[in-house]
Design a protein around this motif. Structure first.
Motif, PDB file in Angstrom:
ATOM      1  N   UNK A  84       0.813  -1.219   0.000  1.00  0.00           N
ATOM      2  CA  UNK A  84       0.000   0.000   0.000  1.00  0.00           C
ATOM      3  C   UNK A  84       0.846   1.269   0.000  1.00  0.00           C
ATOM      4  N   UNK A  85       1.988   1.221   0.661  1.00  0.00           N
ATOM      5  CA  UNK A  85       2.818   2.416   0.782  1.00  0.00           C
ATOM      6  C   UNK A  85       3.685   2.623  -0.450  1.00  0.00           C
ATOM      7  N   UNK A  90       4.288  -7.342  -3.984  1.00  0.00           N
ATOM      8  CA  UNK A  90       4.679  -8.123  -2.807  1.00  0.00           C
ATOM      9  C   UNK A  90       5.276  -9.461  -3.206  1.00  0.00           C
ATOM     10  N   UNK A  91       5.309  -9.741  -4.501  1.00  0.00           N
ATOM     11  CA  UNK A  91       5.935 -10.971  -4.975  1.00  0.00           C
ATOM     12  C   UNK A  91       4.950 -12.074  -5.313  1.00  0.00           C
ATOM     13  N   UNK A  92       3.664 -11.790  -5.225  1.00  0.00           N
ATOM     14  CA  UNK A  92       2.679 -12.797  -5.608  1.00  0.00           C
ATOM     15  C   UNK A  92       1.459 -12.123  -6.209  1.00  0.00           C
ATOM     16  N   UNK A  93       0.627 -12.931  -6.842  1.00  0.00           N
ATOM     17  CA  UNK A  93      -0.570 -12.406  -7.463  1.00  0.00           C
ATOM     18  C   UNK A  93      -1.530 -13.526  -7.798  1.00  0.00           C
ATOM     19  N   UNK A  94      -2.637 -13.178  -8.458  1.00  0.00           N
ATOM     20  CA  UNK A  94      -3.676 -14.131  -8.801  1.00  0.00           C
ATOM     21  C   UNK A  94      -4.080 -13.935 -10.255  1.00  0.00           C
ATOM     22  N   UNK A  95      -4.361 -15.052 -10.918  1.00  0.00           N
ATOM     23  CA  UNK A  95      -4.836 -15.036 -12.295  1.00  0.00           C
ATOM     24  C   UNK A  95      -6.105 -15.869 -12.335  1.00  0.00           C
ATOM     25  N   UNK A  96      -7.180 -15.300 -12.876  1.00  0.00           N
ATOM     26  CA  UNK A  96      -8.454 -15.996 -12.959  1.00  0.00           C
ATOM     27  C   UNK A  96      -8.749 -16.284 -14.425  1.00  0.00           C
ATOM     28  N   UNK A  97      -8.894 -17.578 -14.756  1.00  0.00           N
ATOM     29  CA  UNK A  97      -9.191 -18.006 -16.127  1.00  0.00           C
ATOM     30  C   UNK A  97     -10.684 -18.239 -16.302  1.00  0.00           C
TER      31      UNK A  97
END
Length: 145
Positions: A84-85, A90-97
């Protein structure tokens, strides 16, 4: 005399930290990997259209993540979790197929591959635990009930 004491202390420390007492060396003993029948450290998540991607670079953006994973199917949504700052990843994420087949192709195509110079890992995302349930099997804290 001081030189002899220092050499003696060095040998004593080496002997203390060395596992091979007959021939001191600086190498560590080989520890074999666990057997194939052993349980994995983390259970594998159920197949879903949502993927968890870890090992991302600080420079990876949601658009870049979407572009790379769209090569393997229709991406509905891709998001890199950011601080946030600073605004950096942060080194990760999400992928939605869109479909389970596309998600399986995305894991097969991107797991262990390079993205922005970093090796990334893709796996099925685990669902969040319901609110109020302890995380990591930790007992509830004192004073909260």
């Amino acid at each position: 005399m001081a030189m002899r004491a220092a050499a003696s202390a060095s040998r004593a420390l080496r002997r203390f930290f060395c596992t091979n007492t007959t021939k001191p060396s600086l190498s560590f003993p080989f520890i074999p990997p666990p057997s194939a029948g052993a349980q994995p450290a983390r259970p594998v998540a159920e197949p879903s259209t949502n993927l968890f991607v870890s090992g991302l670079s600080k420079r990876t953006t949601s658009e870049k993540l979407r572009d790379e994973f769209s090569k393997f199917g229709e991406v509905v949504h891709a998001r890199v979790v950011t601080d946030r700052v600073s605004g950096y990843s942060k080194g990760f994420g999400f992928v939605n197929y869109a479909t389970l087949e596309d998600a399986a192709k995305g894991i097969e195509g991107m797991d262990g591959k390079f993205l922005d110079g970093w090796v990334i890992f893709a796996e099925y995302a685990r669902p969040r635990p319901p609110p109020g349930q302890p995380v990591n099997n930790m007992p509830p804290q004192y004073g909260r009930q």
